[in-house]
Write a protein that holds these residues in place. Structure first.
Motif, short mmCIF file in Angstrom:
data_model
loop_
_atom_site.label_atom_id
_atom_site.label_comp_id
_atom_site.label_asym_id
_atom_site.label_seq_id
_atom_site.Cartn_x
_atom_site.Cartn_y
_atom_site.Cartn_z
N ALA A 276 32.04 19.95 16.49
CA ALA A 276 31.40 21.17 17.02
C ALA A 276 30.13 20.83 17.79
O ALA A 276 29.84 21.43 18.84
N ALA A 277 29.35 19.87 17.29
CA ALA A 277 28.11 19.48 17.96
C ALA A 277 28.40 18.87 19.34
O ALA A 277 27.73 19.18 20.33
N ILE A 278 29.40 18.00 19.41
CA ILE A 278 29.76 17.39 20.69
C ILE A 278 30.15 18.44 21.71
O ILE A 278 29.80 18.35 22.89
N GLU A 279 30.86 19.47 21.26
CA GLU A 279 31.34 20.51 22.18
C GLU A 279 30.20 21.30 22.82
O GLU A 279 30.38 21.94 23.86
N ASP A 288 18.24 20.93 21.39
CA ASP A 288 18.25 21.22 19.95
C ASP A 288 19.50 21.96 19.50
O ASP A 288 19.75 22.10 18.31
N GLU A 289 20.32 22.42 20.45
CA GLU A 289 21.49 23.23 20.09
C GLU A 289 22.53 22.44 19.31
O GLU A 289 23.16 22.97 18.40
N TYR A 290 22.72 21.17 19.69
CA TYR A 290 23.79 20.43 19.01
C TYR A 290 23.40 20.06 17.58
O TYR A 290 24.26 19.98 16.69
N ALA A 294 25.50 21.46 14.22
CA ALA A 294 25.93 20.56 13.15
C ALA A 294 25.43 21.05 11.80
O ALA A 294 26.18 21.06 10.81
N VAL A 295 24.17 21.48 11.73
CA VAL A 295 23.61 21.98 10.47
C VAL A 295 24.37 23.21 9.98
O VAL A 295 24.68 23.34 8.79
N GLN A 296 24.68 24.12 10.89
CA GLN A 296 25.43 25.33 10.51
C GLN A 296 26.77 24.99 9.87
O GLN A 296 27.13 25.55 8.83
N ILE A 297 27.49 24.07 10.49
CA ILE A 297 28.81 23.68 9.96
C ILE A 297 28.67 23.01 8.60
O ILE A 297 29.45 23.27 7.67
#
Length: 421
Positions: A276-279, A288-290, A294-297
Motif C-alpha cells: 500500500a505504501a509503494i502505491e 510523509d504519505e507513504y 504503512a502505519v494505518q495498515i
C-alpha cells in the motif's frame, strides 16, 4: 556551477584511512575522482579554468605500495579538469581562483587543514579589498545546494543504482536458497557478500544485518554470530554498492522454508503495509504519505489480531503502535544508503519528483520479553524493504526480482537449500 552566485567553490576529498578508502560522496558526485588527498575547485567566474583538480602526482615508489595514481595528466585527460596541479602547489595556485570573486563556497569542518586554508584566504584578501575592492568577503556552505541536486538522479546515476539493485537481488535470492537450520548468521552474511563481490560490486553499502529469531527484533543488529534454529525467521537487510551507488533490500524468510501460522499472520500485515505504501509513491505526492499509509495498515492488522486494543484514531494519535513499529518507512537512496536531501522546507513536506529514489521498509518487531502478547508471537521480527524510483507517471520498484510473498518465498526455498558456496 550555475548555482554559484559570484563565488568559487572548494571541495575536499575524504580523509585517508588504513581500511578500505571511500571517497567523500559530494566530491565524487562532482568529479568522479576516487583518490584521496584531492581538492576540487569550481570557478565559474574564471576565464579558462572552471574545473580544477589538485591531486597526488605520479610516484613510482609510492605506487608500488598503493597502486597507480591518475596524476596531474590523468586528472585532465581522464576526468576532464581544465587545469590540474600537484597537491603540494595548492598554497601557490589556490589564491588566483579567488581574486575576482566575493564568496568562498566551502563546507567548514571538511578537514582541519582545509578549514585553515579557507579562513586564510578570507584573511588574505580582506586587507587587499581596501586597495582593489576585489576578493572574497564571506564563506558560504555549498552543501545544501549539492544535497538538493543529489536528490534527483539523472539517467547515468539511475543505471548505476539499477546495477546495484540487480546485484543485491541476486545475492538475496542466493541467501534464501542457502538458508537452513543449524547454520550461523555469519554464514548467511558470507553468502550474500560473496555474491556482491562475485557480481562486480564494490562491496556492501552498509554492514549486513542477518538476524535470526529474536535477533531480528533489534533494528541494527550486526553481530551475526548466533546459530539459526529450526522455526526461526531470518531478517536479512543487505545491499551492494556499485560505483559508489547503493541498493538496500530487506527480506524476512523462514530458515526451514515454511512460515508458521503466527509468522504468516504478522508477515502479511507487513507485506500489505509495504504494498500500500509503494502505491502512494508518484510525482507531487507528499513524502510523509507513504509512511502514514504503512502505519494505518499495520495498526488495522494488529487490531484485527488483538495485539492492539482500543479505537483506531486514539491508537494512531498516541502512537501506541510504536512498541511494535518504531521507525520511519523509508529514506533517500543514492550515493549514500541514507542519502542526502531535505524532507521539509519549514513545516511544508517536500513532494516527490521524478528521479528521486527511496526505500520502502515497514516492519513489525515483537520483543521476546513482551509480556502483553501471546508467547507464540514473542521474538518475531519482520521487515520488508524495496528500492523505489519515482517516475514521470508513478513509480518503479527497482528490487522487485526478490520474492516477497509467502508463496514465492516458500517456493524458491523448497528443495533448493544447498550450500551456494
Amino acid at each position: 556551477m550555475a548555482k554559484l552566485d559570484g563565488g568559487t567553490a572548494v571541495f575536499a576529498s575524504a580523509t585517508p584511512c588504513e581500511h578500505r578508502y571511500r571517497q567523500d560522496s559530494n566530491f565524487f558526485y562532482l568529479t568522479g575522482f576516487k583518490e584521496p588527498e584531492s581538492i576540487c575547485i569550481l570557478a565559474p567566474e574564471h576565464s579558462e579554468h572552471k574545473f580544477v583538480l589538485f591531486v597526488r602526482p605520479r610516484n613510482k615508489d609510492q605506487e608500488i605500495w598503493t597502486g597507480k595514481r591518475a596524476g596531474v595528466e590523468g586528472a585532465k585527460e581522464e576526468y576532464g579538469a581544465a587545469a590540474a596541479y600537484p597537491l603540494d602547489e595548492l598554497d601557490k595556485e589556490l589564491p588566483k581562483y579567488f581574486e575576482k570573486v566575493e564568496k568562498i563556497y566551502y563546507t567548514l569542518g571538511s578537514g582541519e587543514k582545509m578549514d585553515e586554508k579557507a579562513v586564510g584566504l578570507l584573511k588574505r584578501f580582506r586587507g587587499k579589498r581596501y586597495e582593489s575592492c576585489a576578493g572574497p568577503v564571506s564563506i558560504v556552505d555549498p552543501a545544501e545546494t549539492v544535497r538538493n541536486m543529489r536528490a534527483i538522479k539523472d539517467a547515468h546515476e539511475l543505471n548505476l543504482i539499477r546495477k546495484a539493485a540487480h546485484i543485491s537481488a541476486e545475492a538475496h535470492i542466493a541467501a534464501m536458497k542457502s538458508a537452513k537450520p543449524g547454520m550461523y548468521e555469519y554464514e548467511i552474511q558470507a553468502v550474500i557478500e560473496y555474491n556482491f563481490l562475485k557480481n562486480g560490486a564494490d562491496g556492501p553499502a552498509f554492514p549486513t544485518i542477518a538476524g535470526a529469531g529474536a535477533n531480528a527484533t533489534c533494528l541494527h543488529y550486526e553481530t551475526n554470530n548466533c546459530m539459526i534454529k529450526d522455526g526461526d525467521l531470518i531478517l536479512l537487510d543487505a545491499g551492494a554498492e556499485y560505483e559508489h551507488y547503493a541498493a538496500d533490500i530487506t527480506r524476512t524468510f523462514p530458515a526451514n522454508g515454511k512460515f508458521s501460522q503466527e509468522q504468516k499472520a504478522l508477515y502479511n500485515i507487513v507485506l500489505d503495509a509495504q504494498t500500500a505504501a509503494i502505491e502512494t509513491i508518484k510525482p507531487n505526492a507528499k513524502m510523509d504519505e507513504y509512511h502514514e499509509k504503512a502505519v494505518q495498515i499495520i495498526v488495522d492488522g494488529l487490531m484485527d489480531m488483538g495485539l492492539l486494543k482500543g479505537g483506531r484514531d486514539k491508537i494512531m494519535e498516541d502512537k501506541e503502535y510504536n512498541k511494535f513499529y518504531m521507525h520511519n518507512t523509508g529514506h533517500w537512496l543514492g550515493l549514500d544508503t541514507h542519502d542526502v536531501g531535505r524532507h521539509k522546507s519549514g513545516d511544508v513536506v517536500r513532494p516527490f519528483e521524478a528521479g528521486m529514489v527511496v526505500t520502502v521498509e515497514p516492519g513489525l518487531y515483537i520483543a521476546e520479553d513482551m509480556k502483553e502478547v501471546g508467547e507464540e508471537y514473542r521474538g518475531i521480527g519482520i521487515r520488508i524493504e524495496d528500492d523505489v524510483l519515482v517516475t514521470k507517471d508513478g513509480h518503479e520498484v527497482l528490487t522487485k526480482k526478490v520474492p516477497k510473498t509467502i508463496e514465492n518465498i516458500e517456493a524458491i526455498m523448497k528443495n533448493t537449500q544447498s550450500d551456494i558456496l
